[in-house]
Scaffold this active site. Structure first.
Site, PDB file in Angstrom:
ATOM      1  N   ASP A 126       1.200  -1.047  -0.009  1.00  0.00           N
ATOM      2  CA  ASP A 126      -0.034  -0.343  -0.444  1.00  0.00           C
ATOM      3  C   ASP A 126       0.890   1.583   0.182  1.00  0.00           C
ATOM      4  OD1 ASP A 126      -2.485   1.064   0.000  1.00  0.00           O
ATOM      5  OD2 ASP A 126      -2.425   1.320   2.141  1.00  0.00           O
ATOM      6  N   HIS A 165      -9.331   4.727  -2.362  1.00  0.00           N
ATOM      7  CA  HIS A 165      -8.533   4.591  -1.079  1.00  0.00           C
ATOM      8  C   HIS A 165      -9.169   5.744   0.125  1.00  0.00           C
ATOM      9  CE1 HIS A 165      -3.814   3.679  -1.816  1.00  0.00           C
ATOM     10  NE2 HIS A 165      -5.113   3.330  -2.940  1.00  0.00           N
ATOM     11  N   ILE A 206     -10.036  -0.032   3.525  1.00  0.00           N
ATOM     12  CA  ILE A 206     -10.198   0.060   4.254  1.00  0.00           C
ATOM     13  C   ILE A 206      -9.171   0.268   5.863  1.00  0.00           C
ATOM     14  CG2 ILE A 206     -11.762  -0.342   6.656  1.00  0.00           C
ATOM     15  CD1 ILE A 206     -13.958  -0.791   3.664  1.00  0.00           C
TER      16      ILE A 206
HETATM   17  P1  13P Z   1      -8.314   4.934   5.845  1.00  0.00           P
HETATM   18  O1  13P Z   1      -7.849   5.859   6.685  1.00  0.00           O
HETATM   19  O2  13P Z   1     -10.109   5.548   4.982  1.00  0.00           O
HETATM   20  O3  13P Z   1      -9.619   4.036   6.642  1.00  0.00           O
HETATM   21  O4  13P Z   1      -8.339   4.518   4.098  1.00  0.00           O
HETATM   22  C1  13P Z   1      -7.243   3.186   4.196  1.00  0.00           C
HETATM   23  C2  13P Z   1      -6.181   3.364   3.179  1.00  0.00           C
HETATM   24  O5  13P Z   1      -6.911   4.317   1.967  1.00  0.00           O
HETATM   25  C3  13P Z   1      -5.642   2.953   2.823  1.00  0.00           C
HETATM   26  O6  13P Z   1      -4.459   2.813   1.414  1.00  0.00           O
HETATM   27  O1  G3H Z   2      -3.395   5.173   3.476  1.00  0.00           O
HETATM   28  C1  G3H Z   2      -2.412   4.907   4.726  1.00  0.00           C
HETATM   29  C2  G3H Z   2      -2.871   3.842   5.768  1.00  0.00           C
HETATM   30  O2  G3H Z   2      -3.644   3.399   6.654  1.00  0.00           O
HETATM   31  C3  G3H Z   2      -1.611   2.651   6.190  1.00  0.00           C
HETATM   32  O3  G3H Z   2      -1.459   4.151   7.365  1.00  0.00           O
HETATM   33  O4  G3H Z   2       1.078   4.444   7.317  1.00  0.00           O
HETATM   34  O5  G3H Z   2       0.109   4.607   9.543  1.00  0.00           O
HETATM   35  O6  G3H Z   2       0.040   2.642   8.517  1.00  0.00           O
HETATM   36  P1  G3H Z   2       0.142   4.016   7.956  1.00  0.00           P
HETATM   37 ZN    ZN Z   3      -4.545   5.082   1.098  1.00  0.00          ZN
END
Ligand code: 13P
Ligand code: G3H
Ligand code: ZN
Length: 332
Positions: free
Chosen positions: A93, A234, A278
């Protein structure tokens, strides 16, 4: 070098084709620890849903990439043990560099995101193309997600103060030049638990914030430009008010929390949006249950008795999403 097939994982190609045709979205749930992984797999096996297990660079730093990789292998075996072999993707991600994507591809990830959304358009194209060339030339094809447009919001490793929407006029050129397998777009979602400033919202009779609607007009225009191409959203947590209230009841403070209403996500999932990310909702559910137990059972000090109920709540949350929001239940 580990291929994702050795771990029993799949890439996103076939999953997205089916999701776009079937009018549903594959859940992409972030995980950082064992309890999150277990609850995701329990919920997805029970609802017979395919799933994308997402790892951010923050998760890699927190949990160690080899541990996460082996947890993904464990997830495949766990699903089998629970009685149903669902398709599982291990996805990076918000990869922010070619080197990070390369490292993940070589460690057994079946899918990576290269997030060049903060770069100039030409730099984003060049970086995304480079990652696609590497990912697609592997013995086992690794799928790549790119991003156009910027989401606002702050997480540990993903932050931007201002958003700007995806420009539909750019998508044909971007997809054609980079050869990405899916495209994340910005239509008003954002990361974290406070997705809009109060002044962007209205309030209901109880004072609860009501967010402005997503820009479905932009989504429709994007779909016209690249019909049937897999689109990713996202920042798609709904920030359930019950969890916010529970956290605040047991001593937390989460001022001005507001998410994306479930019916808008359901509408998006029926379009070419085939992956919905999510993370924050899982964080809220887990924190709410942990706070509750610590306050209600002050003599409890066995972490299993604290994290176990949080894990059960997470499972409930993910099952609900698959069944009632994303429409992925029964599609595995
Ligand atoms: P949320 O913060 O809305 O859960 O989004 C998560 C996300 O986009 C991870 O890449
Ligand atoms: O989009 C981001 C995700 O919610 C991941 O968050 O970088 O704090 O692990 P993080
Ligand atoms: Zn994201």
């Amino acid at each position: 070098m580990t291929s994702y097939k050795e771990l029993g994982l799949v890439n996103t190609k076939e999953l997205f084709e089916k999701a776009v045709k079937g009018g549903y979205a594959i859940p992409a749930y972030n995980f950082n620890n064992m309890e999150q992984m277990q609850s995701i797999i329990q919920a997805c096996v029970e609802t017979k849903s395919p799933v994308i297990l997402q790892v951010s660079s923050g998760a890699r730093k927190y949990a160690n990439q080899n541990i996460l990789k082996n947890m993904a292998r464990g997830a495949v075996e766990y699903a089998h043990e629970l009685g149903y072999d669902i398709p599982i993707v291990l996805h990076l991600d918000h990869g922010d560099s070619f080197e990070l994507c390369k490292d993940c591809i070589e460690t057994g990830f079946s899918s990576v995101m290269i997030d060049g959304s903060h770069l100039s358009y030409d730099e984003n194209v060049a970086l995304t193309k480079k990652v696609c060339e590497l990912a697609h030339s592997q013995k086992d094809y690794v799928t790549v997600e790119g991003e156009l447009g910027v989401l606002a919001g702050v997480e540990d490793d993903v932050s931007s103060e201002h958003s700007h929407y995806t420009q539909p006029s750019e998508v044909v050129d971007f997809v054609g030049k980079t050869k990405v397998d899916s495209l994340a777009i910005s239509i008003g979602t954002s990361h974290g638990r406070a997705k809009f400033k109060p002044e962007q919202c209205t309030r209901d009779a109880n004072g609860i914030l009501i967010p402005p609607p997503l820009r479905f007009d932009i989504l429709e225009e994007v779909e016209k430009q690249i019909p049937g191409f897999p689109i990713v959203l996202h920042g798609s947590s709904s920030v359930p008010i019950e969890y916010v209230h529970m956290i605040e009841k047991y001593g937390g403070k989460l001022t001005d929390s507001v998410g994306i209403p479930e019916e808008q996500l359901r509408k998006a999932a029926k379009s070419a949006v085939c992956k919905i990310n999510i993370d924050s909702d899982g964080r809220l559910a887990m924190t709410a249950l942990i706070r509750k137990i610590l306050v209600e059972k002050p003599d409890e000090f066995d972490p299993r008795k604290i994290l176990g109920p949080a894990r059960d709540e997470l499972k409930k949350l993910y099952s609900h999403k698959n069944q009632n929001v994303l429409g992925s239940a029964g599609r595995a």
